[in-house]
Design a protein around this motif. Structure first.
Motif, PDB file in Angstrom:
ATOM      1  N   LYS A  74      13.271  -1.470   4.149  1.00  0.00           N
ATOM      2  CA  LYS A  74      12.542  -2.238   5.162  1.00  0.00           C
ATOM      3  C   LYS A  74      11.026  -2.137   4.977  1.00  0.00           C
ATOM      4  O   LYS A  74      10.293  -3.029   5.387  1.00  0.00           O
ATOM      5  N   TYR A  75      10.562  -1.035   4.383  1.00  0.00           N
ATOM      6  CA  TYR A  75       9.130  -0.823   4.220  1.00  0.00           C
ATOM      7  C   TYR A  75       8.821  -0.299   2.817  1.00  0.00           C
ATOM      8  O   TYR A  75       9.574   0.514   2.279  1.00  0.00           O
ATOM      9  N   VAL A  76       7.711  -0.766   2.267  1.00  0.00           N
ATOM     10  CA  VAL A  76       7.209  -0.268   0.987  1.00  0.00           C
ATOM     11  C   VAL A  76       5.708  -0.019   1.151  1.00  0.00           C
ATOM     12  O   VAL A  76       4.988  -0.869   1.691  1.00  0.00           O
ATOM     13  N   ASP A  77       5.256   1.146   0.704  1.00  0.00           N
ATOM     14  CA  ASP A  77       3.837   1.505   0.755  1.00  0.00           C
ATOM     15  C   ASP A  77       3.317   1.652  -0.669  1.00  0.00           C
ATOM     16  O   ASP A  77       4.005   2.217  -1.531  1.00  0.00           O
ATOM     17  N   HIS A  78       2.108   1.162  -0.902  1.00  0.00           N
ATOM     18  CA  HIS A  78       1.474   1.334  -2.204  1.00  0.00           C
ATOM     19  C   HIS A  78       0.053   1.845  -1.986  1.00  0.00           C
ATOM     20  O   HIS A  78      -0.758   1.184  -1.342  1.00  0.00           O
ATOM     21  N   PHE A  79      -0.226   3.036  -2.524  1.00  0.00           N
ATOM     22  CA  PHE A  79      -1.534   3.665  -2.374  1.00  0.00           C
ATOM     23  C   PHE A  79      -2.260   3.715  -3.707  1.00  0.00           C
ATOM     24  O   PHE A  79      -1.638   3.965  -4.741  1.00  0.00           O
ATOM     25  N   ASN A 129      -1.706  -0.742   0.478  1.00  0.00           N
ATOM     26  CA  ASN A 129      -0.967  -1.967   0.794  1.00  0.00           C
ATOM     27  C   ASN A 129       0.346  -1.548   1.423  1.00  0.00           C
ATOM     28  O   ASN A 129       1.140  -0.820   0.811  1.00  0.00           O
ATOM     29  N   LEU A 130       0.554  -1.992   2.648  1.00  0.00           N
ATOM     30  CA  LEU A 130       1.749  -1.643   3.418  1.00  0.00           C
ATOM     31  C   LEU A 130       2.569  -2.916   3.617  1.00  0.00           C
ATOM     32  O   LEU A 130       2.028  -3.939   4.032  1.00  0.00           O
ATOM     33  N   PHE A 131       3.844  -2.836   3.325  1.00  0.00           N
ATOM     34  CA  PHE A 131       4.703  -4.008   3.413  1.00  0.00           C
ATOM     35  C   PHE A 131       5.879  -3.746   4.348  1.00  0.00           C
ATOM     36  O   PHE A 131       6.496  -2.684   4.281  1.00  0.00           O
ATOM     37  N   LEU A 143      -5.481   8.984  -2.361  1.00  0.00           N
ATOM     38  CA  LEU A 143      -4.351   9.649  -3.005  1.00  0.00           C
ATOM     39  C   LEU A 143      -4.343  11.150  -2.721  1.00  0.00           C
ATOM     40  O   LEU A 143      -3.357  11.828  -2.986  1.00  0.00           O
ATOM     41  N   GLU A 144      -5.449  11.637  -2.166  1.00  0.00           N
ATOM     42  CA  GLU A 144      -5.536  13.049  -1.795  1.00  0.00           C
ATOM     43  C   GLU A 144      -5.291  13.189  -0.295  1.00  0.00           C
ATOM     44  O   GLU A 144      -5.623  12.299   0.488  1.00  0.00           O
ATOM     45  N   ILE A 184       8.291  -2.111  -5.860  1.00  0.00           N
ATOM     46  CA  ILE A 184       8.629  -0.736  -6.232  1.00  0.00           C
ATOM     47  C   ILE A 184       8.274  -0.480  -7.699  1.00  0.00           C
ATOM     48  O   ILE A 184       7.681   0.543  -8.037  1.00  0.00           O
ATOM     49  N   GLU A 185       8.595  -1.423  -8.553  1.00  0.00           N
ATOM     50  CA  GLU A 185       8.299  -1.273  -9.973  1.00  0.00           C
ATOM     51  C   GLU A 185       6.799  -1.214 -10.240  1.00  0.00           C
ATOM     52  O   GLU A 185       6.367  -0.614 -11.223  1.00  0.00           O
ATOM     53  N   LYS A 186       6.005  -1.810  -9.373  1.00  0.00           N
ATOM     54  CA  LYS A 186       4.547  -1.793  -9.536  1.00  0.00           C
ATOM     55  C   LYS A 186       3.911  -0.571  -8.887  1.00  0.00           C
ATOM     56  O   LYS A 186       2.699  -0.512  -8.721  1.00  0.00           O
ATOM     57  N   GLY A 187       4.723   0.396  -8.501  1.00  0.00           N
ATOM     58  CA  GLY A 187       4.185   1.646  -7.974  1.00  0.00           C
ATOM     59  C   GLY A 187       4.367   1.863  -6.489  1.00  0.00           C
ATOM     60  O   GLY A 187       3.915   2.876  -5.960  1.00  0.00           O
ATOM     61  N   GLY A 188       5.013   0.929  -5.806  1.00  0.00           N
ATOM     62  CA  GLY A 188       5.261   1.102  -4.376  1.00  0.00           C
ATOM     63  C   GLY A 188       6.339   2.139  -4.121  1.00  0.00           C
ATOM     64  O   GLY A 188       7.194   2.385  -4.967  1.00  0.00           O
ATOM     65  N   SER A 189       6.280   2.727  -2.955  1.00  0.00           N
ATOM     66  CA  SER A 189       7.277   3.723  -2.541  1.00  0.00           C
ATOM     67  C   SER A 189       7.979   3.235  -1.289  1.00  0.00           C
ATOM     68  O   SER A 189       7.333   2.747  -0.356  1.00  0.00           O
TER      69      SER A 189
END
Length: 155
Positions: free
Chosen positions: A63-68, A74-76, A97-98, A135-140
């Motif tokens: 439901k949610y993917v976060d990319h930092f 970027n929050l999805f 990132l810290e 996700i493949e582009k680095g999202g979690s």
């Protein structure tokens, strides 16, 4: 393949599930070892099918993917028909990132150095393909706490 093959580590962590998958196709351990040795293409195909099943299941539930990155977040929120995005940019020397940088952002979301943008759009292609791409582009995959926090601030 619809997605990508699971990594070796992912296969190892899903060992039991993969064994059940093979068993559902009436392939036991002895036969699997023989297939891997004598028909590596068939073994690869089985691993690909299993990978697609796993990814499909995971992404459908996402439901949610976060990319930092160091200066952006970027929050999805991935609904069925459209995707919602909150983009956050920090305009000074802070590293998101810290832990310290992220905590600063949560405490100072309305600071003049923080730009927050919000938008929604329908998916360009199939939902799961777009979520997988994030996700493949680095999202979690996340539970959406950060998205919900910023969504309330910019409503």
């Amino acid at each position: 393949m619809k997605y990508r093959q699971l990594t070796k580590e992912q296969f190892e962590s899903l060992h039991q599930e993969f064994a059940l998958f093979l068993a559902s196709q009436k392939i036991d351990v002895t036969e699997w070892n023989q297939i891997k040795k004598e028909q590596p293409k068939v073994a690869e195909d089985e691993m690909n099918v299993f990978s697609d099943v796993v990814w499909q299941n995971v992404i459908t539930k996402t439901k949610y993917v976060d990319h930092f990155s160091e200066t952006t977040v970027n929050l999805f929120k991935c609904d069925e028909e459209e995707i919602h995005r909150i983009a956050i940019k920090i305009n000074w020397d802070i590293n998101l990132l810290e832990q310290d940088g992220f905590e600063w952002l949560l405490k100072n979301p309305m600071d003049n150095s923080v730009d927050v943008f919000k938008g929604s759009k329908p998916y360009n292609s199939k939902r799961n393909i777009e979520v997988f791409d994030l996700i493949e582009k680095g999202g979690s995959i996340s539970k959406g706490e950060v998205f919900d926090y910023f969504s309330q601030l910019v409503s």
